[in-house]
Design an enzyme around this catalytic site. Structure first.
Site, PDB file in Angstrom:
ATOM      1  CG  ASP A 105      -1.954  -1.116   1.224  1.00 20.22           C
ATOM      2  OD1 ASP A 105      -1.720  -2.140   0.556  1.00 20.22           O
ATOM      3  OD2 ASP A 105      -2.984  -0.969   1.910  1.00 20.22           O
ATOM      4  CE  LYS A 171      -5.046   1.900   2.802  1.00 12.66           C
ATOM      5  NZ  LYS A 171      -3.887   1.224   3.414  1.00 12.66           N
ATOM      6  CE  LYS A 201      -6.541  -1.493   2.783  1.00 15.96           C
ATOM      7  NZ  LYS A 201      -5.191  -2.022   3.096  1.00 15.96           N
TER       8      LYS A 201
END
Length: 245
Positions: A105, A171, A201
């Site tokens: 991430d 995300k 996400k």
């Protein structure tokens, strides 16, 4: 990218197992001890989450605890503010993959995005994604936007840059800024990426089952959370209550 979610997402169509498999269990607090990291990984084992998300320094440890468990090891790149130079983010990505991470991430360069330096933002995401996938072709790269610091137009530009760069997920948040996942942001991100190639996400402030389900309904298929036990236990309790009637 994990368990298939039902087409029509609701409390009725989900199972506790499916809920757990949407969760990237976050172990990212700066003051976390090694014992707490191990305990968090063991929680992931018990609940069979999609992954654990640990700090880069803890990847080796998490990979050892979670070996052959079905729980993926994830970590963060350029975290939490995205300010490292591209070469540093690339090196960090290569290092954590060598240590056993299979999901990354990464935080995009927020200041450069807000300065309109889109080519740089896109090329940085591309550099990290290509470095990761050349080391590990199955590596999943998620790009953290920090939506609470962006305008809707900037979020849309970030969606395009992520998709063009070949990353796997957009995300919402790091969980360490001024706000977390909102349904409006998730809908926006889902609307401005191709569902065939880019996933969404939700992360930041997701502490209840109801909110997790709302995030899934808004287009997310992964959830960053640290309240994993509470969320999945609540799902089990509610399922048990409906089945006993």
């Amino acid at each position: 990218m994990g368990m298939q979610l039902p087409a029509n997402i609701s409390l009725e169509t989900l199972t506790p197992e499916a809920v757990a498999k949407t969760i990237d269990h976050a172990l990212l607090k700066p003051d976390m001890t090694i014992d707490e990291v191990v305990a968090g990984c063991q929680l992931c084992l018990r609940y069979q989450t999609a992954s654990v998300c640990v700090k880069p320094c803890d990847v080796k440890l998490a990979a050892k605890v979670l070996q052959n468990s079905g729980v993926l090891v994830g970590t963060v790149i350029g975290f939490p503010h995205g300010n490292a130079p591209t070469t540093v983010k690339v090196f960090e990505a290569e290092q954590v993959i060598a240590d056993g991470a299979v999901e990354l991430d990464m935080v995009l360069n927020i200041g450069h995005l807000k300065s309109g330096r889109l080519d740089e933002v896109r090329e940085e995401i591309r550099s990290v994604t290509q470095a990761a996938k050349s080391k590990l072709p199955t590596c999943c790269v998620k790009v953290i936007f920090e939506c609470s610091l962006l305008t809707d137009d900037e979020k849309i530009l970030a969606c395009r840059a992520t998709e063009e760069a070949g990353a796997d997920y957009v995300k919402t948040s790091s969980g360490f800024s001024t706000g977390g996942a909102t349904v409006a942001d998730l809908r926006l991100m889902r609307a401005h990426t191709s569902p065939e190639t880019v996933h969404v996400k939700a992360s930041g402030g997701i502490r209840t089952l109801d909110y997790l389900i709302e995030c899934l309904q808004a287009g997310a298929d992964r959830i960053g959370a640290s309240a994993t036990a509470e969320i999945v236990d609540e799902m089990r309790a509610r399922k048990a209550a409906t089945e006993s009637h």
